[in-house]
Scaffold this motif. Structure first.
Motif, PDB file in Angstrom:
ATOM      1  N   ASP A  64       3.788   2.447   3.129  1.00  0.00           N
ATOM      2  CA  ASP A  64       4.274   2.240   4.542  1.00  0.00           C
ATOM      3  C   ASP A  64       5.759   2.699   4.795  1.00  0.00           C
ATOM      4  O   ASP A  64       6.136   3.897   5.849  1.00  0.00           O
ATOM      5  N   SER A  65       6.715   1.773   4.524  1.00  0.00           N
ATOM      6  CA  SER A  65       7.469   1.558   4.589  1.00  0.00           C
ATOM      7  C   SER A  65       8.683   2.812   4.260  1.00  0.00           C
ATOM      8  O   SER A  65      10.007   2.583   4.196  1.00  0.00           O
ATOM      9  N   PRO A  75       9.263   5.188   4.670  1.00  0.00           N
ATOM     10  CA  PRO A  75      11.003   6.519   5.414  1.00  0.00           C
ATOM     11  C   PRO A  75      11.908   5.648   5.353  1.00  0.00           C
ATOM     12  O   PRO A  75      12.575   5.982   5.830  1.00  0.00           O
ATOM     13  N   LEU A  76      12.178   4.457   5.395  1.00  0.00           N
ATOM     14  CA  LEU A  76      13.134   3.349   5.239  1.00  0.00           C
ATOM     15  C   LEU A  76      13.875   4.064   4.581  1.00  0.00           C
ATOM     16  O   LEU A  76      15.336   3.564   4.360  1.00  0.00           O
TER      17      LEU A  76
END
Lengths: 697, 697
Positions: free
Chosen positions: B632-633, B635-636
């Protein structure tokens, strides 16, 4: 029975527009009523002397009816309803289509219909409805092909076709109904009215429905909360997905509210939301007939290890848990089961178990006070009589007053057993997961019926000050407010950092001098949205630099956008972001449910992980508290990774105060406090943005 | 047919332990074989001259069989198998129980059985099996009550009871099978063997199964990858949940591997994992009979708006999408549908549609090249003949070679239509969501069959150096390694910060002098796990302070734990954590699947949000890349919120290099690089922990 009792139990039904013409709606309704209705049917049509051998009256006034079913063409339908009202009929079902679902002329006609209904205080179903049924008086006032069998489910649907499909199927499955309503365009009576009615009806065991939209969200929540204390409500609300919402909108013209609003609104209402037709009826059948479990702990009794494991997985997927047996129970199992069996849950009575051993095991399990409900799960064997197992299951479920779900696996040999189970209101499934899921619905409802709804706290606020601040939009070409509205939060007791908006460099110096330590300075202009991008924010400005900082901010803003309205510069106390957690508290107004509160942690948590939660306002303290607990990142608020916990009660209070603010002022269309910084010592709202509708002030 | 062709198509079956005794397993198998088998049945039993009128031989050698079914008691079962092998029988089904499932004596017996099977190169099913079936030769070599009907599904199950339950049900539903295997204890043949066999069998259209465990994870992945290029595999693997895993373990003694390993292993294998019995058969029926869609875009054709919206929601929930019709299609719909209809998807042909209009609409939709598949969804009406609609559906599906799912809603009136559909391999459902889900399985398999599996990259590494570093555990009482093993990463080309472990303050100064800027210093001791808690880590030490820092770290460690083994102090280059993203790359060894790689962002993302992803090693570049994309993360990593993107290819390469390391060294039981800091300029492994089994070096 409630206020609509006469609608569902009339003595005389008038069919306005009755006819014998084959294939017509007026004929179909006459046929259906004549076939079964316990009361009197009066055809109303000035063109005939009789219809289907029944004397016809030319005027509704002559029918002496307590329910009028209107099937005349759209152009004369409103007038027909008016005459019904005029003549004292209080209950009207408008079958006629050609209203709001068909463009502006139809919409005007629907407004007129609503006015007439209001004038005569009519209980009006439709227009554009398939009709209504009530098995209490054997009334089928629809033009569908099937009448319902009697039963305890009351069913409303925003799709008439779905009703015909369900009845055709349900009659084949011996599933019965109490009342059935095709909601049509819901010009007057809507889902909240029927929920209330059925909540008051002792013959309705469970309310089910198919909805594409809810008219008045808050009213529905309040009605459903009351009803679900005693009567379960299970609904399919379609348009869950983007594609579905678009399809629903094109089908019934339902204005798409956000599914977040529906999801939380239905949850707050105590409604069990089914995601599919199968889930709707699986849940409703159990809810309509089985006792509620006193706890969530399931015992699985099986003669088949593999299916037992599958059922256990289904328990793991559900809100239920596997029961831990008492020592006494384990001892009794040890004495009664063969060594190859399993005395722990799932209990394996082994493939050679006859009916006695199976019954015995179920009895031992149900007798354990750690067991709230049970699944009887069986593969077919030569030594097991399924019908007897069904009788034992029903008997023991009743004896212990604990719900039992059945998964007797197999083909035709299951049928006699399934009949026995069905007569006792226990559906039988081939799939262990469906049996477990039906128990899960019971357990979910047990929690709902035990809910206590707190009243929202009324904080002492300065409503007049808030009104004045909001009114700032009136004189402006823009209905958005920013940090210049920080006092709005103060008026509602939401803490903000010290600071003010000034319009001169010397005033800026004076404010900064009053604030301990360095300050933050921001340009304030409704026309400049992304302040940081133009260097419109300065952090950590020392007192000596305030004057120059002011001039610089103003210059930058002027250079960036010469025609921008510049309200001034905000000089604000520095908030130590490092010692706190950034949160967001916001509100959007939903077309159906009204003010929808949002809570989440700021930055990546909202923007990238979309880790947010919603509630329809106003919220009570318990609901605000839940919001701070149910986001995935909640542990960060509570002080994960060695940090001091933030002051969560202050966050909870801020949510409640915002809830009160947006409930008090419908003019606030949206509002975001971002960030609300939560430290161990309290919270501070660092920035705010809102949109105001001046016409609602 | 594959290597096991003789097992499933023997000419002569010997039943070792055949008997006429009522209620016995030997009798049941004889009955079943005699009833249907195309070949010869030979009872083997020294105590009888004949069984059920068939001459009995006293010795398997005299049977001239190509398959032996062994039902003798456990004590003589191994000997019976040996004699079968001795006499040249290559295929053996051991029905007898009392092996690994029953304690240590049984486990020893099972080892012996495996040895015998190896000695004689036997294809051995079981022990503790219900038996096998093959409808190709009408062979029912089980002791279950039902034989299978012929069909294209080959079915394996780790639960015999589940087979009896499924057959009883399937025969009632006219669902047929090719081969059926009760896997029993899987002493020799396991799921990978049958997957391979059925992949080679042109008569098997789809492989289905119920498994509680997989014996050799990697072997299964490799076998399934090959098979699923042509033949779909759908499995229920139970023990998905903690409760289920515990139940599976107590049922078949399956050692619980982590469900993460199964989830990713089955996904990597190309297996469609069903979560319930219903999903298993819904998917398998479509996969066994329908063409694969060329794209995921569904057209829904319905006469019922509400159910159309429900089906659209189901599409939104699935991996499918709603087809966008071409302008030409929309024009054709406009010409052919009434104004109240909907020409956009879901297409509403309106409740008064007769068969011609319905057929016409389906034809228009299927003719659109933007449409990959369709749902025919209908409520019952007076003007629609369901049986004709079914014939039209089948005809058009075949004409356009596009899969069509059916949801003809209703009760008994559906039956003739359902028969027509079933004959064409199209199941009919009352619930629109089930119809959509069955198409979703087709689409999922279409993607699987088009997969190309890359080979893992072979990096040039220093394997000998790695071996030497790992061997450090041999002389120690502890098999854990920490930063002292950083060179292990260097040996496999994973970048680490400059630094070394020293055992004197002057050495520390020398190392620090070689490193630009300040350094990080950490105590290195296998006995001190939480270094930070005792002040065992110093960040930002300048060259001048290195000497004192060294002394202080040693003193603290001694004070904290006088008997701790202290390896020294690590002096390491500072890594700028602020400009990078902390990630974790790790490995745990799973009992079934072996090395299970983990990837996630560090800190809260792994610890609180559990935002991680897994793959069974070795992984190819494409798989390592997927890992960096599916959290989920993610994009970071790619530079969300205005930051520069991290060097994701370097992260991908690190995952691959770690994959190679843990594949090369089974001695590494677990390993975590935490953090692996990813900046725009590359990655650096800042810390490592691993556990090594010295016996495997």
């Amino acid at each position: 029975m409630g206020e609509l009792s006469e609608l569902f139990a009339p003595e005389t039904v008038a069919v306005v527009g009755a006819t014998e013409r084959e294939g017509s709606v007026g004929r179909a309704i006459m046929d259906n009523l004549v076939a079964d209705f316990d009361g009197t049917v009066v055809p109303v049509n000035p063109n005939y002397d009789e219809v289907l051998g029944i004397p016809c009256v030319s005027d509704i006034g002559a029918a002496d009816a307590d329910l009028a079913v209107v099937v005349v063409p759209p152009k004369i339908a409103v007038e027909a309803v008016r005459q019904a009202g005029e003549s004292g009929v209080r209950n009207v079902v408008v079958i006629t289509a050609g209203f709001g679902e068909t463009g502006s002329e139809g919409a005007a006609r629907e407004r007129e219909l609503r006015e007439v209904a209001e004038q005569y205080d009519l209980n009006l179903v439709g227009p554009n409805s398939l009709g209504i049924m009530s098995t209490g008086v054997d009334m089928n006032a629809t033009f569908g092909p099937e009448n319902a069998q009697p039963g305890g489910m009351s069913f409303m649907s925003q799709s008439g076709a779905f009703i015909t499909a369900v009845l055709d199927w349900a009659n084949d499955q011996d599933i019965g109904f109490r009342d059935v309503v095709s909601l049509g365009n819901k010009a007057v009576l809507d889902e909240a009215d029927f929920v209330r009615e059925w909540g008051d009806d002792p013959e309705t065991d469970v309310v089910i429905g198919y909805l594409e939209g809810i008219e008045e969200g808050r009213e529905f929540i309040d009605a459903a909360r009351e009803v679900t204390q005693d009567t379960p409500i299970v609904l399919v609300k379609s348009g869950r997905t983007d594609a579905g919402a678009q399809a629903a909108s094109s089908h019934t013209g339902t204005i798409a509210g956000s599914d977040e609003a529906y999801e939380t609104g239905l949850e707050q209402a105590g409604v069990i939301r089914a995601e599919s037709v199968q889930e709707l009826f699986d849940s409703a059948q159990m809810l309509g007939s089985q006792p509620l479990p006193e706890q969530d702990d399931v015992a699985i009794i099986t003669n088949a290890g593999g299916p037992g494991v599958m059922a256990t997985d289904a328990v793991g997927d559900s809100g239920l848990s596997m029961a831990s047996f008492s020592d006494e129970t384990l001892d009794t199992f040890s004495e009664n089961l063969p060594a190859e069996g399993n005395i722990y849950n799932p209990v394996d009575v082994v493939g050679d178990a006859g009916n006695d051993r199976f019954r015995n095991a179920l009895e031992i399990a149900l007798d354990d006070e750690n067991v709230g409900c049970a699944v009887v799960l069986s593969a077919p064997t030569a030594v097991l009589d399924y019908a007897q197992l069904a009788r034992d299951t029903v008997e023991l479920s009743e004896e212990f007053d604990k719900p039992v779900a059945a998964c007797f696996m197999g083909g035709q040999r299951v049928e006699p057993a399934a009949e026995v189970l069905k007569d006792a209101g226990i559906p039988n499934y081939f799939d262990p997961a469906r049996a477990v899921d039906s128990l899960d619905a019971l357990s979910e409802y047990a929690d709902i019926s035990a809910r206590e709804y707190d009243e929202p706290t009324e904080f002492d606020v300065d409503r007049e000050a808030a009104h004045e601040i909001l009114s700032a939009v009136k004189g402006r070409g823009d209905n958005r407010l920013g940090v210049e509205a920080m006092d709005l939060l103060d008026a509602y007791g939401i803490p903000t950092p010290h600071g003010e908006i000034v319009d001169s460099a010397t005033d800026a110096e004076a404010i900064a001098a009053d604030i301990e330590g360095d300050v933050v300075m921001k340009i304030v202009s409704p026309d400049i949205l992304h302040k940081s991008d133009i260097g419109g924010v300065k952090v950590g400005v020392s007192d000596d630099d305030v004057y120059d900082a002011y001039e610089d901010l103003i210059t930058r803003a002027r250079n960036y956008q010469p025609d921008a309205e510049i309200i001034g510069v905000q000089v604000q106390e520095m908030v130590d972001l490092d010692s706190g957690v950034e949160t967001i508290v916001g509100m959007n107004r939903d077309p159906q449910f009204g003010p929808l509160l949002l809570f989440g942690l700021g930055g990546i948590f909202v923007e990238i992980l979309e880790d947010t939660t919603f509630r329809v306002a106003p919220v009570a303290e318990s609901e605000a508290k839940e919001m701070t607990e149910e986001i995935d990142s909640a542990p960060l608020l509570r002080g994960a990774r060695g940090r001091d916990p933030a002051d969560v009660p202050a966050v909870v209070e801020t949510i409640q105060r915002l809830s009160q603010l947006v409930t008090d002022f419908p003019a606030i269309l949206e509002l975001d406090i971002n960030p609300l910084v939560a430290t161990p010592d309290g919270v501070q709202a660092v920035d705010v943005r809102l949109t105001v509708d001046p016409d609602q002030l």
